[in-house]
Motif scaffolding. Structure first.
Motif, PDB file in Angstrom:
ATOM      1  N   LEU A  82       0.987  -1.305  -0.451  1.00  0.00           N
ATOM      2  CA  LEU A  82      -0.331   0.242  -0.050  1.00  0.00           C
ATOM      3  C   LEU A  82       1.014   0.757  -0.194  1.00  0.00           C
ATOM      4  CD1 LEU A  82      -2.559  -0.882   2.835  1.00  0.00           C
ATOM      5  CD2 LEU A  82      -2.956  -0.976  -0.068  1.00  0.00           C
ATOM      6  N   LEU A 119      -2.424   6.523   4.930  1.00  0.00           N
ATOM      7  CA  LEU A 119      -2.403   5.774   3.563  1.00  0.00           C
ATOM      8  C   LEU A 119      -2.905   7.165   2.374  1.00  0.00           C
ATOM      9  CD1 LEU A 119      -4.212   2.760   4.543  1.00  0.00           C
ATOM     10  CD2 LEU A 119      -1.867   3.603   5.238  1.00  0.00           C
ATOM     11  N   ALA A 179      -4.292   4.385  -2.952  1.00  0.00           N
ATOM     12  CA  ALA A 179      -4.000   3.088  -2.326  1.00  0.00           C
ATOM     13  C   ALA A 179      -5.689   2.715  -1.160  1.00  0.00           C
ATOM     14  CB  ALA A 179      -3.368   2.738  -1.427  1.00  0.00           C
ATOM     15  N   THR A 180      -6.255   3.126  -1.059  1.00  0.00           N
ATOM     16  CA  THR A 180      -7.756   2.557  -0.428  1.00  0.00           C
ATOM     17  C   THR A 180      -8.586   3.258  -0.975  1.00  0.00           C
ATOM     18  OG1 THR A 180      -7.227   4.596   0.767  1.00  0.00           O
ATOM     19  CG2 THR A 180      -5.867   2.572   1.798  1.00  0.00           C
ATOM     20  N   THR A 202      -7.371   7.660   4.140  1.00  0.00           N
ATOM     21  CA  THR A 202      -7.218   6.900   5.739  1.00  0.00           C
ATOM     22  C   THR A 202      -6.785   6.924   6.805  1.00  0.00           C
ATOM     23  OG1 THR A 202      -8.326   5.108   3.852  1.00  0.00           O
ATOM     24  CG2 THR A 202      -7.357   3.702   6.100  1.00  0.00           C
TER      25      THR A 202
END
Lengths: 136, 136
Positions: free
Chosen positions: A98, A117, A121-122, A127
């Motif tokens: 990630l 993050l 990636a999410t 996040t």
């Protein structure tokens, strides 16, 4: 790895009407208020059981939350998950491939250790991982 | 009035890659999966302590989540707060003058009772109230 939702971050134009909504109409208890100059925000935490709502008002337009508001208007900004060991959690995210915004934890509200993050990636969700002060 | 954050709702284009992210990379346990035809979504709940992430994939473009994705792309969709008594919570919201989407609770995922507040009443945040099945 994640113990609970630590908070949802809500971007607001002005802090006082947002406190009237969440602290008044929705009856959440105000727990903490802090100006985080480094992030360009005034932040207010309200309790929802063991979780929180974090209201975020920008200190100016040329800040991350100021730019978010200019692009999206007020609303949900990020979600934060609580961990006991942020170094281990970041390593697990790295091991999963990630992409991170923060390679190393930095100091967040109430002397927590936090890292973000990357939303790419999410699935578009900004996040945050939070290790509260005193944990670990 | 609110006991905890019940879940954050995350809009996704496809359910399987989102489960791989949240259930795999982020190590959340998948708790429940349900097609809610009435709302035009496939929904997956994953546990985060006593809270949840609710992944929402649209059954088609002409659904609320399909339109959300077309406008905003994937990302945070709503936040839900858990209550013991949704009728009392809705009355408290009415008494506070908050605009509701659902005047009466309807059946949500896992036979919960749910109602949405209007995002114009809540600073752009689509806000759900959830009374789990078996509560009250």
């Amino acid at each position: 790895m994640f113990k609970r939702i630590d908070h949802v971050g809500v971007a607001v134009q002005e802090i006082e009407p947002a406190i009237a909504l969440y602290g008044g109409d929705l009856q959440l208890a105000e727990a903490h208020r802090e100006v985080v100059e480094e992030q360009g925000v005034e932040a207010v935490l309200l309790d929802v059981g063991e979780n929180h709502v974090e209201l975020l008002a920008p200190l100016g337009p040329d800040t991350p939350v100021g730019r978010f508001l200019a692009k999206n208007g007020p609303g949900l900004h990020h979600v934060a998950y609580q961990v006991d060991d942020i170094d281990a959690a970041l390593q697990a995210c790295r091991d999963a491939g990630l992409r991170l915004i923060d390679e190393q934890p930095r100091t967040g509200i109430r002397s927590s250790r936090v890292a973000f993050l990357h939303p790419r990636a999410t699935g578009g969700v900004l996040t945050e991982i939070v290790q509260p002060a005193g944990a670990h």
